[in-house]
Write a protein that holds these residues in place. Structure first.
Motif, PDB file in Angstrom:
ATOM      1  N   ASN A 175     -11.558   9.868   9.879  1.00 29.94           N
ATOM      2  CA  ASN A 175     -11.253   9.736   8.511  1.00 29.94           C
ATOM      3  C   ASN A 175     -11.010  10.978   7.931  1.00 29.94           C
ATOM      4  O   ASN A 175      -9.899  10.695   7.064  1.00 29.94           O
ATOM      5  N   VAL A 289      -6.274  -4.574   5.261  1.00 34.66           N
ATOM      6  CA  VAL A 289      -6.864  -3.777   4.093  1.00 34.66           C
ATOM      7  C   VAL A 289      -7.432  -4.923   3.061  1.00 34.66           C
ATOM      8  O   VAL A 289      -6.694  -5.581   2.588  1.00 34.66           O
ATOM      9  N   ALA A 290      -8.520  -4.895   2.824  1.00 33.15           N
ATOM     10  CA  ALA A 290      -9.216  -5.797   2.018  1.00 33.15           C
ATOM     11  C   ALA A 290      -9.016  -7.256   2.287  1.00 33.15           C
ATOM     12  O   ALA A 290      -8.702  -8.087   1.344  1.00 33.15           O
ATOM     13  N   ARG A 292      -6.227  -8.328   3.778  1.00 36.72           N
ATOM     14  CA  ARG A 292      -4.806  -8.643   3.501  1.00 36.72           C
ATOM     15  C   ARG A 292      -4.169  -8.016   4.307  1.00 36.72           C
ATOM     16  O   ARG A 292      -4.174  -6.703   4.722  1.00 36.72           O
ATOM     17  N   GLN A 320      -9.107  -0.285  12.295  1.00 34.45           N
ATOM     18  CA  GLN A 320      -9.803  -0.610  10.884  1.00 34.45           C
ATOM     19  C   GLN A 320      -9.905   0.588  10.049  1.00 34.45           C
ATOM     20  O   GLN A 320      -9.764   0.534   8.983  1.00 34.45           O
ATOM     21  N   SER A 321     -10.161   1.486  10.643  1.00 36.47           N
ATOM     22  CA  SER A 321     -10.483   2.846   9.988  1.00 36.47           C
ATOM     23  C   SER A 321      -9.271   3.618   9.434  1.00 36.47           C
ATOM     24  O   SER A 321      -9.530   3.979   8.079  1.00 36.47           O
ATOM     25  N   SER A 323      -6.274   1.669   8.379  1.00 35.14           N
ATOM     26  CA  SER A 323      -5.423   0.806   8.043  1.00 35.14           C
ATOM     27  C   SER A 323      -5.014   1.273   6.507  1.00 35.14           C
ATOM     28  O   SER A 323      -4.075   1.255   6.005  1.00 35.14           O
ATOM     29  N   GLN A 324      -6.183   1.647   5.813  1.00 36.35           N
ATOM     30  CA  GLN A 324      -5.969   1.853   4.188  1.00 36.35           C
ATOM     31  C   GLN A 324      -5.077   3.231   3.979  1.00 36.35           C
ATOM     32  O   GLN A 324      -4.355   3.191   3.086  1.00 36.35           O
ATOM     33  N   ALA A 325      -5.455   4.124   4.939  1.00 31.35           N
ATOM     34  CA  ALA A 325      -4.576   5.396   4.845  1.00 31.35           C
ATOM     35  C   ALA A 325      -3.115   5.285   5.203  1.00 31.35           C
ATOM     36  O   ALA A 325      -2.086   5.760   4.399  1.00 31.35           O
ATOM     37  N   GLU A 327      -1.673   2.468   5.027  1.00 30.29           N
ATOM     38  CA  GLU A 327      -0.637   1.692   4.020  1.00 30.29           C
ATOM     39  C   GLU A 327      -0.534   2.501   2.622  1.00 30.29           C
ATOM     40  O   GLU A 327       0.638   2.612   2.133  1.00 30.29           O
ATOM     41  N   LYS A 328      -1.346   3.492   2.352  1.00 28.78           N
ATOM     42  CA  LYS A 328      -1.013   4.448   1.356  1.00 28.78           C
ATOM     43  C   LYS A 328       0.086   5.287   1.580  1.00 28.78           C
ATOM     44  O   LYS A 328       1.119   5.594   0.714  1.00 28.78           O
ATOM     45  N   ARG A 331       3.327   3.324   1.713  1.00 30.94           N
ATOM     46  CA  ARG A 331       3.597   2.950   0.043  1.00 30.94           C
ATOM     47  C   ARG A 331       4.341   4.191  -0.478  1.00 30.94           C
ATOM     48  O   ARG A 331       5.375   3.835  -1.277  1.00 30.94           O
TER      49      ARG A 331
END
Length: 585
Positions: A175, A289-290, A292, A320-321, A323-325, A327-328, A331
């Motif tokens: 993380n 992510v969330a 989605r 899982q850990s 995914s959000q980073a 995607e950011k 984007r």
């Protein structure tokens, strides 16, 4: 407030009520009440007394469950048309999860006593509801188990306990390292180096879901194979292959013998390409992510049977850990590239089209026609060249306007139920480009009957798509050759193909054909003016009609672009065969 007047249509679309007649739906709707919630407002808390179920009428509802130690875990998102609170409704049991409004939310609520009365008095409702509830419980249980198996204060309880010290070090630092990375390249390179230290990893790649969730595009790859057979930019339609099943399951998919898998699935072009790079095992993990799905994390190894259950669980936890980073980072890159492309486009248009081009072309035609006096041959030639340049600029305007409509969602299509495709679409499309073809000494061979079966389509959009293919055949085809246009009726489908002699394209170039602003890097092709918009627009139009488009070529000799569309348009979901040859796996 009684919600029945607006509820009947929604009820009829819900599986548990789908078999009930209009009178029964109206009766059920009269018993339901409307409740509204603001963004982030708690609808109910885990452990609260529950005696009502609901349908989400508007907005989204986050379902949050406490894991061991009290850590909240987002396990699902309910969207318009979804049920919630079913267990409390049947048993008057405490709420099993916390419900929180995401945006402004409107719910249609059904109380316990009312529900029991409806079960007793509405024929068929009890059996339908129990079948629906059984499926819902099974899906929710799986989702919850998948989420909780990784969760503790650090995020990975079950897998963490069975990890080696080196694996734990990776999980402890992932993380922090991912958060500190300045780009997607930094995130993925860290992952490749880390995973390679604790398991087989000869190839790592990430692909994202784009084009409104219908296409998957490879965005980053690191491999010890050189060159890559499955390159960055390779695309596949999500609904056309097995990746959709990975998304629906929410779990990693493992293929520990890729050659054997290819024998059973010979149509999988992506598998063949991975094997060509020397890979023999593969693992595909959804990035979510969330609730989605945003894409996939692919990992490959050169040996057969490289991934055991422990590696699968570890890989899933890592996915899982990050995914959000991931995607950011993606984007940010996507927005940067989009801003650059559109800035260039707008600068081009403002520079090239500052004057009223249409008026310029009209005035020039008046001059050439002799309406304002006689011209010398040299004057007429000069003005004619100005007209041609003006018409080219007008064609750019039309292409960009079409693209703008597509990007803004305004190009929805007006379907007509019975269109004579050859007379209304194909013949007029040929007429539009015939003068340009004759100027290059080219002719058309019409290989179709005068009367093909009628189909349901938007004739204007289909003519636009057909004109795009014909125009490309004229522009990129060799002079003094014949362009072959074929229309073939099939079993509930209609096929159209445009074939021409010309430079064509290679297999490596094919994956770029239907991408926005993409032009093939070939000296012969670059000599022809173009925007890289026409084929992309054609793909979007065929996709809108639930069809399939493909391209094939013998480089240096010929090229053929063909599409098939259903004769009758589905009422809801895209056709299961819809895909692009450029994206074929």
């Amino acid at each position: 407030m009684n919600a029945a007047p607006t509820l009947r249509t929604t009820l009829s679309e819900i599986e548990c009520f789908a078999g009930l007649d209009e009178q029964m739906l109206h009766r059920i709707g009269q018993q339901m009440q409307t409740h509204c919630f603001d963004h982030n407002q708690i609808i109910s808390r885990e452990g609260d007394a529950g005696d009502w179920a609901f349908i989400v009428a508007r907005g989204d509802v986050a379902v949050v469950k406490k894991a061991e130690g009290g850590t909240p875990v987002h396990i699902a998102t309910l969207r318009p048309g979804d049920w919630g609170g079913m267990m409390s409704l049947f048993e008057r049991a405490p709420r099993s999860a916390t419900l929180r409004a995401v945006g402004e939310v409107e719910l249609w609520a059904l109380g316990h006593e009312t529900f029991q009365h409806l079960l007793d008095t509405t024929p068929g409702m009890g059996a339908s509801m129990l079948q629906f509830l059984s499926r819902r419980l099974r899906n929710d249980s799986f989702t919850l188990a998948s989420a909780l198996q990784y969760v503790d204060a650090m995020g990975f309880e079950a897998i963490y306990r069975e990890c080696s010290p080196q694996e734990r070090l990776i999980l402890d630092t992932i993380n922090q390292q991912v958060a500190a990375a300045q780009s997607l390249d930094g995130v993925m390179n860290f992952l490749y180096d880390s995973i390679s230290r604790v398991g087989a990893c000869d190839r790592l790649s990430v692909a994202f879901i784009v084009e409104d969730g219908v296409r998957v595009v490879s965005h980053w790859t690191r491999s010890d194979a050189d060159p890559l057979s499955l390159p960055i930019g390779y695309a596949a339609d999500l609904n056309a292959g097995s990746l959709k099943q990975v998304i629906e399951s929410g779990r990693p998919r493992v293929i520990n013998d890729l050659p054997q898998y290819l024998q059973a699935h010979p149509q999988s072009g992506a598998t063949q390409r991975i094997i060509d790079e020397g890979m023999r095992s593969g693992m595909t993990c959804p990035l979510i992510v969330a609730g989605r799905p945003i894409g996939f994390l692919f990992r490959n190894a050169r040996e057969v049977g490289a991934f055991d259950e422990h590696q699968v669980r570890l890989h899933g936890a890592i996915a899982q850990s990050i995914s959000q980073a991931v995607e950011k980072a993606y984007r940010i890159e996507e927005l940067t590239e989009a801003n650059r492309a559109y800035t260039e486009m707008l600068g081009f248009i403002s520079h090239e089209l500052r004057s009223p081009v249409a008026s310029m072309v009209t005035d020039a035609r008046l001059l050439v026609g002799g309406y304002l006096g006689d011209l010398t041959d040299e004057q007429r030639d000069k003005i004619q060249r100005s007209i041609e340049k003006g018409e080219y600029l007008l064609s750019l305007i039309r292409e960009y306007l079409t693209l703008d409509q597509m990007e803004s969602g305004m190009l929805q299509g007006t379907m007509q139920p019975s269109v004579d495709f050859t007379q209304v679409v194909v013949d007029p499309a040929i007429n539009l480009v015939e003068s340009d073809a004759h100027a290059r000494g080219m002719s058309f061979a019409r290989e179709y009957d005068d009367h093909c079966p009628r189909i349901a389509c938007d004739p204007d959009l289909m003519k636009m798509a057909t004109v795009n293919l014909l125009s490309n055949a004229v522009k990129y085809g060799r002079p003094d050759t014949t362009i072959r246009v074929t229309v073939e009726p099939g079993d509930q489908r209609l096929g159209v193909a445009v074939w021409n002699r010309g430079p064509g394209f290679t297999d490596e170039q094919r994956s770029r054909l239907f991408r926005k602003f993409s032009r093939l890097d070939s000296p012969e092709l670059k000599q022809v003016k173009g925007t890289g918009v026409g084929l992309y627009s054609t793909w979007r139009i065929i996709n809108l009609h639930h069809g399939r488009i493909r391209a094939r070529s013998a480089a240096g000799e010929w090229a053929e672009f063909a599409f098939t569309v259903p004769t009758q348009q589905p009422a809801d979901a895209p056709d299961p065969e819809q895909q692009s040859e450029a994206n074929d796996a």
